[in-house]
Design a protein around this motif. Structure first.
Motif, PDB file in Angstrom:
ATOM      1  N   ASN A  39       0.835  -1.207   0.000  1.00 43.20           N
ATOM      2  CA  ASN A  39       0.000   0.000   0.000  1.00 43.20           C
ATOM      3  C   ASN A  39       0.868   1.255   0.000  1.00 43.20           C
ATOM      4  OD1 ASN A  39      -2.613  -0.837  -0.371  1.00 43.20           O
ATOM      5  ND2 ASN A  39      -3.078  -1.023   1.807  1.00 43.20           N
ATOM      6  N   LYS A  40       1.764   1.298  -0.987  1.00 41.98           N
ATOM      7  CA  LYS A  40       2.632   2.458  -1.184  1.00 41.98           C
ATOM      8  C   LYS A  40       2.545   2.898  -2.647  1.00 41.98           C
ATOM      9  CE  LYS A  40       4.547   2.644   2.984  1.00 41.98           C
ATOM     10  NZ  LYS A  40       5.924   2.230   3.250  1.00 41.98           N
ATOM     11  N   LEU A  41       2.710   4.193  -2.856  1.00 44.41           N
ATOM     12  CA  LEU A  41       2.730   4.774  -4.197  1.00 44.41           C
ATOM     13  C   LEU A  41       4.046   5.510  -4.382  1.00 44.41           C
ATOM     14  CD1 LEU A  41      -0.067   6.810  -5.978  1.00 44.41           C
ATOM     15  CD2 LEU A  41       2.231   7.790  -5.750  1.00 44.41           C
ATOM     16  N   ALA A  42       4.717   5.256  -5.504  1.00 40.39           N
ATOM     17  CA  ALA A  42       5.978   5.928  -5.814  1.00 40.39           C
ATOM     18  C   ALA A  42       5.794   6.807  -7.040  1.00 40.39           C
ATOM     19  CB  ALA A  42       7.079   4.901  -6.077  1.00 40.39           C
ATOM     20  N   PHE A  43       6.370   7.996  -6.988  1.00 43.95           N
ATOM     21  CA  PHE A  43       6.319   8.905  -8.131  1.00 43.95           C
ATOM     22  C   PHE A  43       7.725   9.122  -8.671  1.00 43.95           C
ATOM     23  CE2 PHE A  43       6.482  13.374  -9.752  1.00 43.95           C
ATOM     24  CZ  PHE A  43       5.757  13.142 -10.922  1.00 43.95           C
ATOM     25  N   TYR A  44       7.896   8.826  -9.963  1.00 41.63           N
ATOM     26  CA  TYR A  44       9.169   9.018 -10.651  1.00 41.63           C
ATOM     27  C   TYR A  44       9.064  10.217 -11.585  1.00 41.63           C
ATOM     28  CZ  TYR A  44      11.164   4.592  -9.095  1.00 41.63           C
ATOM     29  OH  TYR A  44      11.684   3.580  -8.325  1.00 41.63           O
ATOM     30  N   GLU A  45      10.054  11.086 -11.513  1.00 43.95           N
ATOM     31  CA  GLU A  45      10.126  12.249 -12.385  1.00 43.95           C
ATOM     32  C   GLU A  45      11.546  12.367 -12.896  1.00 43.95           C
ATOM     33  OE1 GLU A  45       8.292  16.695 -12.160  1.00 43.95           O
ATOM     34  OE2 GLU A  45       9.602  16.113 -10.507  1.00 43.95           O
ATOM     35  N   VAL A  52       7.793   8.520  -1.969  1.00 43.20           N
ATOM     36  CA  VAL A  52       6.957   7.338  -1.748  1.00 43.20           C
ATOM     37  C   VAL A  52       5.888   7.713  -0.733  1.00 43.20           C
ATOM     38  CG1 VAL A  52       6.880   4.954  -0.930  1.00 43.20           C
ATOM     39  CG2 VAL A  52       8.849   5.755  -2.258  1.00 43.20           C
ATOM     40  N   PHE A  53       4.641   7.394  -1.046  1.00 42.86           N
ATOM     41  CA  PHE A  53       3.525   7.781  -0.188  1.00 42.86           C
ATOM     42  C   PHE A  53       2.731   6.547   0.269  1.00 42.86           C
ATOM     43  CE2 PHE A  53       4.053  11.300  -3.222  1.00 42.86           C
ATOM     44  CZ  PHE A  53       4.210  12.370  -2.353  1.00 42.86           C
ATOM     45  N   PRO A  54       2.183   6.578   1.465  1.00 44.61           N
ATOM     46  CA  PRO A  54       1.240   5.529   1.871  1.00 44.61           C
ATOM     47  C   PRO A  54      -0.110   5.769   1.198  1.00 44.61           C
ATOM     48  CG  PRO A  54       1.379   7.197   3.585  1.00 44.61           C
ATOM     49  CD  PRO A  54       2.396   7.582   2.537  1.00 44.61           C
ATOM     50  N   TYR A 138      -3.481  10.744   1.503  1.00 43.38           N
ATOM     51  CA  TYR A 138      -3.711  11.914   2.336  1.00 43.38           C
ATOM     52  C   TYR A 138      -3.874  13.127   1.423  1.00 43.38           C
ATOM     53  CZ  TYR A 138      -2.083   9.274   6.448  1.00 43.38           C
ATOM     54  OH  TYR A 138      -1.940   8.353   7.462  1.00 43.38           O
ATOM     55  N   ASN A 139      -4.719  14.073   1.804  1.00 45.20           N
ATOM     56  CA  ASN A 139      -4.969  15.232   0.956  1.00 45.20           C
ATOM     57  C   ASN A 139      -3.694  16.009   0.640  1.00 45.20           C
ATOM     58  OD1 ASN A 139      -7.782  15.039   0.411  1.00 45.20           O
ATOM     59  ND2 ASN A 139      -8.216  15.708   2.496  1.00 45.20           N
ATOM     60  N   LYS A 140      -2.832  16.196   1.631  1.00 43.11           N
ATOM     61  CA  LYS A 140      -1.596  16.948   1.375  1.00 43.11           C
ATOM     62  C   LYS A 140      -0.707  16.206   0.380  1.00 43.11           C
ATOM     63  CE  LYS A 140       0.862  15.037   5.414  1.00 43.11           C
ATOM     64  NZ  LYS A 140       1.862  14.279   4.636  1.00 43.11           N
ATOM     65  N   ASP A 141      -0.758  14.883   0.405  1.00 44.65           N
ATOM     66  CA  ASP A 141       0.064  14.093  -0.514  1.00 44.65           C
ATOM     67  C   ASP A 141      -0.485  14.137  -1.930  1.00 44.65           C
ATOM     68  OD1 ASP A 141       1.629  13.444   1.639  1.00 44.65           O
ATOM     69  OD2 ASP A 141       0.821  11.419   1.892  1.00 44.65           O
ATOM     70  N   VAL A 142      -1.811  14.032  -2.066  1.00 41.58           N
ATOM     71  CA  VAL A 142      -2.392  14.026  -3.414  1.00 41.58           C
ATOM     72  C   VAL A 142      -2.273  15.406  -4.058  1.00 41.58           C
ATOM     73  CG1 VAL A 142      -4.818  14.607  -2.922  1.00 41.58           C
ATOM     74  CG2 VAL A 142      -4.262  13.018  -4.777  1.00 41.58           C
ATOM     75  N   ILE A 143      -2.283  16.465  -3.261  1.00 38.99           N
ATOM     76  CA  ILE A 143      -2.059  17.809  -3.805  1.00 38.99           C
ATOM     77  C   ILE A 143      -0.636  17.909  -4.347  1.00 38.99           C
ATOM     78  CG2 ILE A 143      -1.807  20.249  -3.190  1.00 38.99           C
ATOM     79  CD1 ILE A 143      -4.161  19.846  -1.236  1.00 38.99           C
ATOM     80  N   TRP A 144       0.333  17.384  -3.600  1.00 38.41           N
ATOM     81  CA  TRP A 144       1.732  17.369  -4.051  1.00 38.41           C
ATOM     82  C   TRP A 144       1.845  16.621  -5.373  1.00 38.41           C
ATOM     83  CZ3 TRP A 144       5.520  14.094  -5.566  1.00 38.41           C
ATOM     84  CH2 TRP A 144       6.844  14.528  -5.492  1.00 38.41           C
ATOM     85  N   LEU A 145       1.211  15.446  -5.458  1.00 42.35           N
ATOM     86  CA  LEU A 145       1.284  14.625  -6.667  1.00 42.35           C
ATOM     87  C   LEU A 145       0.567  15.304  -7.829  1.00 42.35           C
ATOM     88  CD1 LEU A 145       2.205  11.900  -7.844  1.00 42.35           C
ATOM     89  CD2 LEU A 145      -0.020  10.967  -7.140  1.00 42.35           C
ATOM     90  N   TYR A 146      -0.592  15.867  -7.569  1.00 41.68           N
ATOM     91  CA  TYR A 146      -1.391  16.537  -8.593  1.00 41.68           C
ATOM     92  C   TYR A 146      -0.586  17.649  -9.271  1.00 41.68           C
ATOM     93  CZ  TYR A 146      -5.378  19.130 -10.586  1.00 41.68           C
ATOM     94  OH  TYR A 146      -6.260  19.779 -11.424  1.00 41.68           O
ATOM     95  N   ASN A 205      10.438   8.841   3.190  1.00 46.74           N
ATOM     96  CA  ASN A 205       9.372   7.893   3.477  1.00 46.74           C
ATOM     97  C   ASN A 205       8.405   8.431   4.517  1.00 46.74           C
ATOM     98  OD1 ASN A 205       8.216   5.002   4.246  1.00 46.74           O
ATOM     99  ND2 ASN A 205       9.408   4.812   2.379  1.00 46.74           N
ATOM    100  N   LEU A 206       8.893   9.294   5.400  1.00 47.24           N
ATOM    101  CA  LEU A 206       8.036   9.910   6.418  1.00 47.24           C
ATOM    102  C   LEU A 206       7.376  11.185   5.906  1.00 47.24           C
ATOM    103  CD1 LEU A 206      10.368   9.492   9.536  1.00 47.24           C
ATOM    104  CD2 LEU A 206       8.250   8.231   9.087  1.00 47.24           C
ATOM    105  N   ASN A 207       7.705  11.567   4.662  1.00 44.41           N
ATOM    106  CA  ASN A 207       7.132  12.770   4.036  1.00 44.41           C
ATOM    107  C   ASN A 207       7.415  14.028   4.845  1.00 44.41           C
ATOM    108  OD1 ASN A 207       5.960  11.319   1.849  1.00 44.41           O
ATOM    109  ND2 ASN A 207       4.337  10.651   3.232  1.00 44.41           N
ATOM    110  N   ILE A 208       8.677  14.185   5.257  1.00 44.54           N
ATOM    111  CA  ILE A 208       9.100  15.391   5.960  1.00 44.54           C
ATOM    112  C   ILE A 208      10.259  16.014   5.191  1.00 44.54           C
ATOM    113  CG2 ILE A 208       8.351  14.540   8.221  1.00 44.54           C
ATOM    114  CD1 ILE A 208      11.256  13.835   8.837  1.00 44.54           C
ATOM    115  N   SER A 209      10.717  17.179   5.642  1.00 41.60           N
ATOM    116  CA  SER A 209      11.825  17.855   4.968  1.00 41.60           C
ATOM    117  C   SER A 209      13.066  16.963   4.928  1.00 41.60           C
ATOM    118  CB  SER A 209      12.157  19.160   5.686  1.00 41.60           C
ATOM    119  OG  SER A 209      11.047  20.039   5.654  1.00 41.60           O
ATOM    120  N   VAL A 210      13.714  16.950   3.780  1.00 37.98           N
ATOM    121  CA  VAL A 210      14.870  16.071   3.564  1.00 37.98           C
ATOM    122  C   VAL A 210      16.156  16.882   3.650  1.00 37.98           C
ATOM    123  CG1 VAL A 210      16.016  14.507   1.953  1.00 37.98           C
ATOM    124  CG2 VAL A 210      13.510  14.542   2.102  1.00 37.98           C
ATOM    125  N   ASP A 211      16.957  16.607   4.672  1.00 42.07           N
ATOM    126  CA  ASP A 211      18.260  17.267   4.788  1.00 42.07           C
ATOM    127  C   ASP A 211      19.380  16.297   5.160  1.00 42.07           C
ATOM    128  OD1 ASP A 211      17.767  16.729   7.452  1.00 42.07           O
ATOM    129  OD2 ASP A 211      17.591  18.824   8.071  1.00 42.07           O
TER     130      ASP A 211
END
Length: 248
Positions: A39-45, A52-54, A138-146, A205-211
């Protein structure tokens, strides 16, 4: 003069063929991959795994179709016609965005009106098997993907024990140079103060800022994840937390 015209005509033909080749190239380098097993979705660009989103998928295995499909429409705040609920209404189960998938045999003549990736008004269902066939985010995730996924890109849906790296290679997504092996998994134990590429993978994977630095934000996100998954809330990403994260 005749030679100049011939050269110009050949140049125009080359330009036309180069534009004709672009959709194929885009299809290889941009894609959505959904794995029902995890139950994960990956977006490649641009051939590279971005996030990767749940997600939530069908209540039974047959409800969410498997195969290669296309993203054919995108709608902001789509109404829920079945119950006559307008878009943007908190009661609307389609959430903030709809990305329609072309699946042969749907009532809309493959128009992307039946199956789609969409938001939800039931965030507790994410990560479970709960839908009638669509893929919930999650709404915030689908907005990012959209905002990033273009129409007509391929959407691969599968049930597999393979990593997204392997699936992408099998599907020909960024297979030349751009997929980095081990991108979405790691084997080391991480804790407060850890640094490096594995921390970046964790943060994605936790959908937080990546540093790449395991600081307070990452510690908070890990503890929140552990609590929601019934794990010991110690903020340490060991074998059990990794297994919950990646469903290995």
């Amino acid at each position: 003069m005749l030679l100049r015209k011939i050269v110009f005509a050949l140049g125009m033909l080359g330009l036309i063929f180069s534009f004709m080749a672009l959709p194929t190239e885009a299809a290889q380098n941009e894609a959505i991959i959904i794995n029902k097993s995890s139950n994960k979705l990956a977006f490649y660009e641009n051939g590279t795994l971005q996030k990767v989103f749940p997600v939530a998928t069908g209540r039974t295995k047959s409800l969410t179709p498997e195969g290669k499909f296309s993203l054919v429409n995108k709608v902001k705040n789509r109404p829920w016609y079945k119950e006559n609920i307008p878009g943007g209404d908190p009661r609307n189960p389609l959430g903030a965005r709809w990305l329609g998938i072309k699946v042969p045999g749907d009532w809309g003549h493959t128009s992307g009106n039946v199956y789609g990736v969409h938001g939800t008004n039931n965030p507790s269902s994410i990560g479970t098997y709960a839908s009638s066939g669509c893929i919930r985010m999650y709404n915030k995730d689908v907005i990012w993907l959209y905002d990033r996924a273009d129409k007509n890109i391929p959407v691969y849906i599968t049930s597999s024990s393979s990593s997204f790296t392997t699936l992408a290679q099998n599907y020909g997504v960024g297979k030349v140079k751009k997929v980095v092996a081990g991108y979405e998994t790691f084997n080391e134990t991480l804790k407060y103060g850890s640094k490096g590429e594995s921390v970046k993978i964790l943060q994605r994977n936790l959908n937080i800022s990546v540093d790449g630095s395991f600081g307070k934000q990452t510690l908070y996100a890990v503890k929140k994840f552990q609590k929601s998954n019934g794990l010991i809330v110690d903020g340490i990403v060991g074998p059990k937390t990794r297994k919950a994260l990646f469903n290995n």
